[in-house]
Enzyme design. Structure first.
Site, PDB file in Angstrom:
ATOM      1  N   HIS A  94     -16.271 -56.222  -0.014  1.00  0.00           N
ATOM      2  CA  HIS A  94     -16.686 -56.504  -1.399  1.00  0.00           C
ATOM      3  C   HIS A  94     -16.811 -55.172  -2.134  1.00  0.00           C
ATOM      4  O   HIS A  94     -17.412 -54.229  -1.622  1.00  0.00           O
ATOM      5  CB  HIS A  94     -18.031 -57.234  -1.353  1.00  0.00           C
ATOM      6  CG  HIS A  94     -18.560 -57.700  -2.667  1.00  0.00           C
ATOM      7  ND1 HIS A  94     -17.771 -57.945  -3.771  1.00  0.00           N
ATOM      8  CD2 HIS A  94     -19.843 -57.994  -3.056  1.00  0.00           C
ATOM      9  CE1 HIS A  94     -18.525 -58.360  -4.768  1.00  0.00           C
ATOM     10  NE2 HIS A  94     -19.786 -58.395  -4.366  1.00  0.00           N
ATOM     11  N   ASP A 120     -23.069 -52.182  -5.182  1.00  0.00           N
ATOM     12  CA  ASP A 120     -24.127 -52.097  -4.164  1.00  0.00           C
ATOM     13  C   ASP A 120     -23.529 -52.019  -2.759  1.00  0.00           C
ATOM     14  O   ASP A 120     -24.228 -51.669  -1.813  1.00  0.00           O
ATOM     15  CB  ASP A 120     -25.123 -53.253  -4.272  1.00  0.00           C
ATOM     16  CG  ASP A 120     -24.490 -54.622  -4.360  1.00  0.00           C
ATOM     17  OD1 ASP A 120     -23.340 -54.725  -4.799  1.00  0.00           O
ATOM     18  OD2 ASP A 120     -25.161 -55.606  -3.992  1.00  0.00           O
ATOM     19  N   HIS A 125     -27.015 -58.441   2.456  1.00  0.00           N
ATOM     20  CA  HIS A 125     -28.387 -58.213   1.971  1.00  0.00           C
ATOM     21  C   HIS A 125     -29.376 -58.936   2.882  1.00  0.00           C
ATOM     22  O   HIS A 125     -29.138 -60.078   3.291  1.00  0.00           O
ATOM     23  CB  HIS A 125     -28.581 -58.771   0.555  1.00  0.00           C
ATOM     24  CG  HIS A 125     -27.753 -58.094  -0.495  1.00  0.00           C
ATOM     25  ND1 HIS A 125     -28.021 -56.825  -0.952  1.00  0.00           N
ATOM     26  CD2 HIS A 125     -26.660 -58.503  -1.166  1.00  0.00           C
ATOM     27  CE1 HIS A 125     -27.127 -56.491  -1.868  1.00  0.00           C
ATOM     28  NE2 HIS A 125     -26.287 -57.486  -2.020  1.00  0.00           N
ATOM     29  N   TYR A 133     -32.125 -65.974  -3.875  1.00  0.00           N
ATOM     30  CA  TYR A 133     -30.841 -65.265  -3.981  1.00  0.00           C
ATOM     31  C   TYR A 133     -29.737 -66.250  -4.369  1.00  0.00           C
ATOM     32  O   TYR A 133     -28.951 -66.012  -5.283  1.00  0.00           O
ATOM     33  CB  TYR A 133     -30.529 -64.599  -2.642  1.00  0.00           C
ATOM     34  CG  TYR A 133     -29.296 -63.733  -2.643  1.00  0.00           C
ATOM     35  CD1 TYR A 133     -29.392 -62.359  -2.851  1.00  0.00           C
ATOM     36  CD2 TYR A 133     -28.040 -64.276  -2.445  1.00  0.00           C
ATOM     37  CE1 TYR A 133     -28.269 -61.567  -2.852  1.00  0.00           C
ATOM     38  CE2 TYR A 133     -26.903 -63.478  -2.454  1.00  0.00           C
ATOM     39  CZ  TYR A 133     -27.030 -62.127  -2.647  1.00  0.00           C
ATOM     40  OH  TYR A 133     -25.906 -61.340  -2.659  1.00  0.00           O
ATOM     41  N   HIS A 137     -29.003 -55.597 -10.034  1.00  0.00           N
ATOM     42  CA  HIS A 137     -27.746 -55.713 -10.791  1.00  0.00           C
ATOM     43  C   HIS A 137     -27.953 -55.928 -12.293  1.00  0.00           C
ATOM     44  O   HIS A 137     -27.058 -56.389 -12.982  1.00  0.00           O
ATOM     45  CB  HIS A 137     -26.881 -56.858 -10.256  1.00  0.00           C
ATOM     46  CG  HIS A 137     -26.455 -56.676  -8.812  1.00  0.00           C
ATOM     47  ND1 HIS A 137     -27.047 -55.823  -7.942  1.00  0.00           N
ATOM     48  CD2 HIS A 137     -25.471 -57.274  -8.109  1.00  0.00           C
ATOM     49  CE1 HIS A 137     -26.463 -55.889  -6.766  1.00  0.00           C
ATOM     50  NE2 HIS A 137     -25.500 -56.752  -6.835  1.00  0.00           N
ATOM     51  N   ASP A 162     -21.806 -61.181   0.588  1.00  0.00           N
ATOM     52  CA  ASP A 162     -23.008 -61.606  -0.135  1.00  0.00           C
ATOM     53  C   ASP A 162     -23.526 -62.972   0.322  1.00  0.00           C
ATOM     54  O   ASP A 162     -24.710 -63.294   0.103  1.00  0.00           O
ATOM     55  CB  ASP A 162     -22.734 -61.661  -1.639  1.00  0.00           C
ATOM     56  CG  ASP A 162     -22.813 -60.287  -2.296  1.00  0.00           C
ATOM     57  OD1 ASP A 162     -23.659 -59.485  -1.893  1.00  0.00           O
ATOM     58  OD2 ASP A 162     -22.016 -60.025  -3.214  1.00  0.00           O
ATOM     59  N   GLU A 172     -18.243 -54.702  -5.204  1.00  0.00           N
ATOM     60  CA  GLU A 172     -19.375 -54.494  -6.120  1.00  0.00           C
ATOM     61  C   GLU A 172     -20.143 -53.253  -5.671  1.00  0.00           C
ATOM     62  O   GLU A 172     -20.256 -52.960  -4.480  1.00  0.00           O
ATOM     63  CB  GLU A 172     -20.281 -55.743  -6.178  1.00  0.00           C
ATOM     64  CG  GLU A 172     -21.267 -55.635  -7.335  1.00  0.00           C
ATOM     65  CD  GLU A 172     -21.937 -56.942  -7.750  1.00  0.00           C
ATOM     66  OE1 GLU A 172     -21.846 -57.929  -7.003  1.00  0.00           O
ATOM     67  OE2 GLU A 172     -22.536 -56.941  -8.847  1.00  0.00           O
ATOM     68  N   HIS A 210     -19.203 -64.113  -4.448  1.00  0.00           N
ATOM     69  CA  HIS A 210     -19.281 -64.529  -5.825  1.00  0.00           C
ATOM     70  C   HIS A 210     -18.372 -63.719  -6.749  1.00  0.00           C
ATOM     71  O   HIS A 210     -18.437 -63.905  -7.973  1.00  0.00           O
ATOM     72  CB  HIS A 210     -20.739 -64.393  -6.298  1.00  0.00           C
ATOM     73  CG  HIS A 210     -21.198 -62.936  -6.354  1.00  0.00           C
ATOM     74  ND1 HIS A 210     -21.772 -62.408  -7.465  1.00  0.00           N
ATOM     75  CD2 HIS A 210     -21.116 -61.915  -5.471  1.00  0.00           C
ATOM     76  CE1 HIS A 210     -22.082 -61.129  -7.261  1.00  0.00           C
ATOM     77  NE2 HIS A 210     -21.687 -60.813  -6.049  1.00  0.00           N
TER      78      HIS A 210
HETATM   79 FE1  FEO Z   1     -21.914 -58.852  -5.078  1.00  0.00          FE
HETATM   80 FE2  FEO Z   1     -24.304 -57.599  -3.077  1.00  0.00          FE
HETATM   81  O1  FEO Z   1     -22.921 -57.491  -4.341  1.00  0.00           O
END
Ligand code: FEO
Length: 401
Positions: free
Chosen positions: A79, A83, A226, A193, A24, A165, A81, A146
């Protein structure tokens, strides 16, 4: 890699990014990462989350091992984002879903990311649920864990918590479950992380865990977006207990000395400080910013009782890597630390005072004024650094007992 069954009719269909090192743009990921996505086969087939755009083909290939992509009925976007949404346009085109479920803030984010006016978006909130047939999807918004749009999905029939996440780790592996890998390494990745992404949102992490416990959700699997998944009672309990410790920023008798150096004078100060700290039984981590990056440092800072930052003075200020570190650290809001500032100088000597201002700006208590010395430390000056280390070590020992 083929899809991996988590429990009956619930499958991992994500992607492993072995080459990711820049996560990121702000965090380093020395062991790569994964983008997890999940598919549930039922009367209605549901696909949870997505992957980075460049992995869309891989994900669709895994989906196709289980169902024809056009047979996917629902997409659940926990989410937005990139990714976890980069491949969304490709998935929408391939699956032509009947509905796309997203949180209220997720809808807002989705509209700002994609040309999605004709997507069949349906907003769900905490307390909303839908039935796939044998499986129920219960949604739980986890705002600012987040991002504002984050949401988790719980499947009560199997006890699967798709946690977005939360509980993630950046670790590319051929294994998909926590019980298949080394526990110490798993904890290191979970901590790294958390310390680099979730730390400033710790009050929300605590509140989310309290909500899960108050709802008496029978969580038997945790499937983060993840890294590896948790599938045994011991591992689920471990994940929740470790998150409580991380969120509480439970401190050890430990000091992190992070510094830059030009001609080894500030480095010599750091070593003398470390000796003083160790005399009070502290574990010390010496982190030269030419060797360790800011993500490495935060991995050590979150549970440290003391943070000492050093820099030579360069052009009336601190060295660039130190400024980078302090900016990054401040944003992650480490709490209740004892601080210290030090550094050598040639003529003006502003850096230690400037560092001290940053540390106090983070709410740190500095029991000793910033220490600076001209050019190369004398034996007496190193003794003064040793004494500073002793004073901070004593303050930590008094605080933690
Ligand atoms: Fe907040 Fe894994 O993206």
């Amino acid at each position: 890699m083929r899809p991996v069954e988590i429990c009956k009719d619930v499958h991992w269909v994500g992607a492993v990014d072995w080459e990711c090192r820049n996560f990121h743009g702000y965090m380093t990921a020395p062991t790569g990462t994964t983008y997890n996505a999940f598919l549930i086969k039922d009367e209605k087939t549901a696909l949870f989350d997505s992957v980075k755009a460049s992995f869309g083909g891989q994900m669709l290939c895994r989906v196709a091992h289980l169902v024809k992509p056009e047979d996917v009925d629902y997409l659940i976007v926990n989410h937005v984002e990139m990714d976890h949404s980069g491949a969304l346009p490709e998935l929408v085109a391939a699956t032509k879903p009947e509905k796309i479920f997203v949180s209220p803030m997720g809808e807002r984010a989705m509209k700002a990311h994609f040309d999605c006016a004709d997507w069949p978006i349906e907003v769900v909130k905490t307390g909303s649920s839908i039935s796939l047939g044998r499986h129920t999807l219960q949604f739980l918004e986890t705002r600012m864990l987040h991002w504002p749009d984050n949401m988790a999905t719980f499947i009560p029939e199997d006890g699967v918590l798709i946690s977005s996440d939360a509980f993630g780790q950046n670790w590319a592996t051929s294994e998909r479950f926590v019980d298949e890998v080394d526990r110490a390494m798993l904890q290191k990745q979970l901590d790294r992380y958390y310390a680099n992404i979730v730390l400033p949102f710790s009050p929300i992490a605590i509140k989310t865990i309290e909500t899960i416990e108050a709802m008496k959700l029978d969580v038997r699997y945790i499937a983060p977006d993840h890294g590896l998944m948790f599938r045994t009672p011991e591992d689920v309990a471990f994940a929740i207990a470790r998150y409580k410790e991380l969120a509480a920023q439970k401190q050890k008798k430990k000091a992190v000395l992070v510094y830059d150096t030009m001609w080894h004078s500030t480095e010599a100060m750091a070593h003398a400080l470390a000796d003083g700290l160790m005399e009070h039984g502290l574990t010390v981590k010496l982190m030269n910013l030419h060797v360790f990056d800011h993500s490495d440092v935060m991995e050590e800072v979150w549970d440290a009782a003391a943070v000492l930052v050093g820099s030579p003075t360069h052009n009336n200020g601190m060295m660039p890597k130190v400024a980078d570190m302090l900016t990054y650290m401040k944003g992650l809001k480490p709490k209740d630390k004892i601080g210290g500032a030090f550094g050598s100088y040639g003529w003006s000597g502003e850096a230690p005072k400037a560092i001290a201002e940053w540390l106090t700006g983070m709410g740190m208590e500095l029991p000793v004024d910033p220490v600076r010395l001209l050019y190369v430390p004398t034996h007496e000056q190193l003794k003064a650094c040793l004494e500073m280390g002793r004073t901070i070590g004593a303050a930590v020992a008094a605080k933690l007992g």
